[in-house]
Design a protein around this motif. Structure first.
Motif, PDB file in Angstrom:
ATOM      1  N   ILE A   1       0.858  -1.177   0.000  1.00 54.76           N
ATOM      2  CA  ILE A   1       0.000   0.000   0.000  1.00 54.76           C
ATOM      3  C   ILE A   1       0.900   1.234   0.000  1.00 54.76           C
ATOM      4  O   ILE A   1       1.835   1.343   0.801  1.00 54.76           O
ATOM      5  N   ALA A   2       0.629   2.160  -0.938  1.00 54.26           N
ATOM      6  CA  ALA A   2       1.481   3.342  -1.058  1.00 54.26           C
ATOM      7  C   ALA A   2       0.649   4.520  -1.532  1.00 54.26           C
ATOM      8  O   ALA A   2      -0.408   4.352  -2.155  1.00 54.26           O
ATOM      9  N   GLY A   3       1.128   5.727  -1.242  1.00 53.52           N
ATOM     10  CA  GLY A   3       0.431   6.917  -1.694  1.00 53.52           C
ATOM     11  C   GLY A   3      -0.797   7.206  -0.863  1.00 53.52           C
ATOM     12  O   GLY A   3      -0.963   6.698   0.244  1.00 53.52           O
ATOM     13  N   GLY A   4      -1.704   8.006  -1.416  1.00 55.67           N
ATOM     14  CA  GLY A   4      -2.868   8.419  -0.651  1.00 55.67           C
ATOM     15  C   GLY A   4      -4.186   7.966  -1.203  1.00 55.67           C
ATOM     16  O   GLY A   4      -5.234   8.460  -0.784  1.00 55.67           O
ATOM     17  N   SER A   5      -4.167   7.021  -2.159  1.00 56.64           N
ATOM     18  CA  SER A   5      -5.419   6.552  -2.752  1.00 56.64           C
ATOM     19  C   SER A   5      -5.197   5.191  -3.380  1.00 56.64           C
ATOM     20  O   SER A   5      -4.056   4.756  -3.582  1.00 56.64           O
ATOM     21  N   LEU A   6      -6.298   4.519  -3.709  1.00 50.35           N
ATOM     22  CA  LEU A   6      -6.182   3.239  -4.397  1.00 50.35           C
ATOM     23  C   LEU A   6      -5.599   3.422  -5.794  1.00 50.35           C
ATOM     24  O   LEU A   6      -4.887   2.544  -6.291  1.00 50.35           O
ATOM     25  N   SER A   7      -5.883   4.555  -6.444  1.00 50.26           N
ATOM     26  CA  SER A   7      -5.339   4.784  -7.776  1.00 50.26           C
ATOM     27  C   SER A   7      -3.820   4.936  -7.733  1.00 50.26           C
ATOM     28  O   SER A   7      -3.116   4.465  -8.638  1.00 50.26           O
ATOM     29  N   THR A   8      -3.275   5.556  -6.669  1.00 52.97           N
ATOM     30  CA  THR A   8      -1.813   5.641  -6.572  1.00 52.97           C
ATOM     31  C   THR A   8      -1.210   4.272  -6.277  1.00 52.97           C
ATOM     32  O   THR A   8      -0.096   3.975  -6.704  1.00 52.97           O
ATOM     33  N   CYS A   9      -1.950   3.414  -5.565  1.00 49.51           N
ATOM     34  CA  CYS A   9      -1.493   2.034  -5.372  1.00 49.51           C
ATOM     35  C   CYS A   9      -1.403   1.314  -6.720  1.00 49.51           C
ATOM     36  O   CYS A   9      -0.440   0.582  -6.983  1.00 49.51           O
ATOM     37  N   ALA A  10      -2.409   1.516  -7.567  1.00 53.61           N
ATOM     38  CA  ALA A  10      -2.402   0.885  -8.888  1.00 53.61           C
ATOM     39  C   ALA A  10      -1.261   1.415  -9.737  1.00 53.61           C
ATOM     40  O   ALA A  10      -0.601   0.658 -10.467  1.00 53.61           O
ATOM     41  N   GLU A  11      -1.000   2.714  -9.655  1.00 56.11           N
ATOM     42  CA  GLU A  11       0.126   3.287 -10.401  1.00 56.11           C
ATOM     43  C   GLU A  11       1.444   2.681  -9.942  1.00 56.11           C
ATOM     44  O   GLU A  11       2.311   2.340 -10.761  1.00 56.11           O
ATOM     45  N   ALA A  12       1.598   2.528  -8.620  1.00 59.30           N
ATOM     46  CA  ALA A  12       2.816   1.920  -8.081  1.00 59.30           C
ATOM     47  C   ALA A  12       2.936   0.465  -8.521  1.00 59.30           C
ATOM     48  O   ALA A  12       4.032  -0.019  -8.830  1.00 59.30           O
ATOM     49  N   TYR A  13       1.807  -0.257  -8.558  1.00 60.36           N
ATOM     50  CA  TYR A  13       1.843  -1.648  -9.008  1.00 60.36           C
ATOM     51  C   TYR A  13       2.374  -1.746 -10.440  1.00 60.36           C
ATOM     52  O   TYR A  13       3.253  -2.553 -10.736  1.00 60.36           O
ATOM     53  N   PHE A  14       1.830  -0.934 -11.349  1.00 61.58           N
ATOM     54  CA  PHE A  14       2.250  -1.018 -12.749  1.00 61.58           C
ATOM     55  C   PHE A  14       3.715  -0.618 -12.921  1.00 61.58           C
ATOM     56  O   PHE A  14       4.423  -1.185 -13.753  1.00 61.58           O
ATOM     57  N   ALA A  15       4.180   0.359 -12.146  1.00 62.92           N
ATOM     58  CA  ALA A  15       5.583   0.749 -12.237  1.00 62.92           C
ATOM     59  C   ALA A  15       6.491  -0.340 -11.694  1.00 62.92           C
ATOM     60  O   ALA A  15       7.504  -0.693 -12.304  1.00 62.92           O
ATOM     61  N   GLN A  16       6.112  -0.904 -10.543  1.00 66.17           N
ATOM     62  CA  GLN A  16       6.962  -1.864  -9.851  1.00 66.17           C
ATOM     63  C   GLN A  16       6.927  -3.248 -10.493  1.00 66.17           C
ATOM     64  O   GLN A  16       7.970  -3.875 -10.701  1.00 66.17           O
ATOM     65  N   SER A  17       5.722  -3.734 -10.797  1.00 65.46           N
ATOM     66  CA  SER A  17       5.563  -5.118 -11.241  1.00 65.46           C
ATOM     67  C   SER A  17       5.564  -5.296 -12.750  1.00 65.46           C
ATOM     68  O   SER A  17       5.970  -6.336 -13.257  1.00 65.46           O
ATOM     69  N   GLU A  18       5.089  -4.294 -13.474  1.00 66.36           N
ATOM     70  CA  GLU A  18       4.957  -4.418 -14.922  1.00 66.36           C
ATOM     71  C   GLU A  18       5.896  -3.502 -15.691  1.00 66.36           C
ATOM     72  O   GLU A  18       6.003  -3.609 -16.914  1.00 66.36           O
ATOM     73  N   GLN A  19       6.559  -2.569 -14.992  1.00 70.76           N
ATOM     74  CA  GLN A  19       7.433  -1.580 -15.623  1.00 70.76           C
ATOM     75  C   GLN A  19       6.700  -0.812 -16.721  1.00 70.76           C
ATOM     76  O   GLN A  19       7.253  -0.526 -17.793  1.00 70.76           O
ATOM     77  N   LEU A  20       5.444  -0.459 -16.449  1.00 65.78           N
ATOM     78  CA  LEU A  20       4.628   0.304 -17.377  1.00 65.78           C
ATOM     79  C   LEU A  20       4.200   1.615 -16.713  1.00 65.78           C
ATOM     80  O   LEU A  20       3.401   1.599 -15.763  1.00 65.78           O
TER      81      LEU A  20
ATOM     82  N   GLY B   1       9.610   6.657  -5.766  1.00 67.82           N
ATOM     83  CA  GLY B   1       8.296   6.508  -5.159  1.00 67.82           C
ATOM     84  C   GLY B   1       8.362   6.307  -3.661  1.00 67.82           C
ATOM     85  O   GLY B   1       9.438   6.167  -3.065  1.00 67.82           O
ATOM     86  N   GLU B   2       7.179   6.280  -3.053  1.00 69.90           N
ATOM     87  CA  GLU B   2       7.077   6.088  -1.605  1.00 69.90           C
ATOM     88  C   GLU B   2       7.603   4.715  -1.216  1.00 69.90           C
ATOM     89  O   GLU B   2       7.420   3.732  -1.943  1.00 69.90           O
ATOM     90  N   ASP B   3       8.289   4.641  -0.087  1.00 69.19           N
ATOM     91  CA  ASP B   3       8.839   3.389   0.446  1.00 69.19           C
ATOM     92  C   ASP B   3       9.818   2.718  -0.512  1.00 69.19           C
ATOM     93  O   ASP B   3       9.951   1.489  -0.543  1.00 69.19           O
ATOM     94  N   GLY B   4      10.521   3.531  -1.303  1.00 67.00           N
ATOM     95  CA  GLY B   4      11.527   2.981  -2.200  1.00 67.00           C
ATOM     96  C   GLY B   4      10.974   2.275  -3.414  1.00 67.00           C
ATOM     97  O   GLY B   4      11.698   1.529  -4.084  1.00 67.00           O
ATOM     98  N   LEU B   5       9.689   2.479  -3.745  1.00 67.42           N
ATOM     99  CA  LEU B   5       9.093   1.859  -4.919  1.00 67.42           C
ATOM    100  C   LEU B   5       9.369   2.690  -6.166  1.00 67.42           C
ATOM    101  O   LEU B   5       9.578   3.899  -6.099  1.00 67.42           O
ATOM    102  N   LEU B   6       9.364   2.024  -7.317  1.00 63.70           N
ATOM    103  CA  LEU B   6       9.478   2.737  -8.577  1.00 63.70           C
ATOM    104  C   LEU B   6       8.221   3.560  -8.821  1.00 63.70           C
ATOM    105  O   LEU B   6       7.129   3.188  -8.410  1.00 63.70           O
ATOM    106  N   SER B   7       8.365   4.672  -9.520  1.00 62.82           N
ATOM    107  CA  SER B   7       7.229   5.467  -9.965  1.00 62.82           C
ATOM    108  C   SER B   7       7.232   5.498 -11.485  1.00 62.82           C
ATOM    109  O   SER B   7       8.197   5.084 -12.131  1.00 62.82           O
ATOM    110  N   ALA B   8       6.142   5.994 -12.070  1.00 63.21           N
ATOM    111  CA  ALA B   8       6.059   6.080 -13.527  1.00 63.21           C
ATOM    112  C   ALA B   8       7.205   6.903 -14.095  1.00 63.21           C
ATOM    113  O   ALA B   8       7.807   6.551 -15.118  1.00 63.21           O
TER     114      ALA B   8
END
Length: 333
Positions: free
Chosen positions: A145-164, A207-214
């Motif tokens: 869980i990262a950022g301040g909304s579910l949409s920022t969580c989804a953005e972090a997922y795509f950056a971190q897991s899919e590199q998109l 990104g937050e907590d050392g995660l990749l961002s877009a």
């Protein structure tokens, strides 16, 4: 705009591409489908808001995947809002609507009605699961869980897991037109850099907590296009996103007319649940007669309720489990 035109865009996901920027996207509108999802439950306001946001994300993401069966999104946390789960089931045939459903689990005693909804998830994870059917191995990707909304969580997922590189602009809430009853409406836009053979981070994660961002994944020669498209996206207001008076095609022209938007066929979406008596029986088939006895009520029945649609199932315990004495129709095994 006529009522017919408005209804044509209700519960749809419209794919598009920005030819100038080499960016793809989706515009989603949910109204009747979202109303059906939320009417199955009596959620407190913070839970309702998160379920609405999650359902909208699910519609947007589900339409981007070549899906044979089901996409699921899950958020689990250690706060009062423990779980939000959604499913997007692919159409059975071309032209038919995709099906979407959602539910949430929460601790009513710990929930604070006036506190920000997202903060009440606490620490946990955001997950995307893709199940392409019985002959395929399911895929699962998880990000904290990262950022301040579910949409920022989804953005972090795509950056971190899919590199998109991916971004969202969403709006949702109760709306009422003159002479109409109040109902839920949601709308949003998803932008995503076109998938390439490989994308590598351009530096240390920001990104937050050392995660990749877009932004960490955008190549220098594409950064200007990505930034420009997202600046334009952020100018959309809530009424433009949820409609119903601005059609998705008109919204794209308002936002991205200089980016040369090109649209494709819209995908209809409706509320739907895949639960059935056979599926419940199958889920109980792993249990012994002793286990089934523990599930049996004082009235001598085994009952189950679907968490998504609320449908109630009632069984003769002798017809359940791998030691069943009767067939489902009551005849001896």
């Amino acid at each position: 705009m006529t009522l017919t035109t408005k209804l044509a865009w209700d519960d749809t996901v419209l794919p598009f591409q920005l030819d100038r920027s080499d960016i793809r996207g989706r515009v989603a509108r949910l109204d009747t489908a979202l109303d059906r999802i939320l009417s199955q439950h009596d959620y407190p306001a913070p839970v309702e808001a998160l379920v609405a946001e999650m359902a909208l994300l699910t519609a947007l993401i589900g339409q981007t995947i070549k899906l044979r069966w089901k996409l699921s999104l899950q958020v689990r946390g250690d706060g009062p809002i423990r779980l939000i789960a959604t499913d997007f089931v692919a159409p059975k045939a071309p032209g038919e609507p995709a099906q979407i459903r959602a539910y949430a689990s929460y601790d009513a005693e710990r929930l604070e009605a006036s506190a920000p909804a997202f903060e009440q998830i606490g620490a946990g994870y955001f997950a995307i699961l893709i199940d392409q059917g019985t002959d395929m191995t399911p895929y699962q990707g998880i990000t904290p869980i990262a950022g301040g909304s579910l949409s920022t969580c989804a953005e972090a997922y795509f950056a971190q897991s899919e590199q998109l590189p991916t971004s969202f602009k969403l709006s949702y809430g109760r709306a009422q037109e003159p002479g109409q009853t109040e109902s839920w409406r949601a709308g949003g836009v998803m932008l995503q850099v076109m998938p390439e053979a490989s994308l590598e981070a351009q530096g240390a994660p920001s990104g937050e907590d050392g995660l990749l961002s877009a932004e960490d994944l955008i190549e220098p020669d594409k950064a200007e296009d990505w930034n420009r498209a997202n600046i334009l996206l952020q100018t959309a207001d809530a009424l433009e996103l949820i409609g119903p008076h601005v059609a998705p095609t008109e919204l794209l022209v308002r936002l991205f007319h200089e980016e040369q938007p090109r649209v494709f066929d819209a995908q209809p979406v409706g509320f739907g649940c895949t639960c059935s008596e056979d599926r419940v029986r199958q889920s109980l088939s792993i249990y012994s007669a002793k286990d089934i006895a523990h599930m049996t009520t004082d009235a001598g029945r085994v009952t189950a309720d679907c968490q998504f649609c609320g449908k109630h199932y009632d069984f003769d315990p002798l017809t359940l489990g791998f030691e069943a004495e009767k067939a489902p129709d009551g005849s001896p095994v």
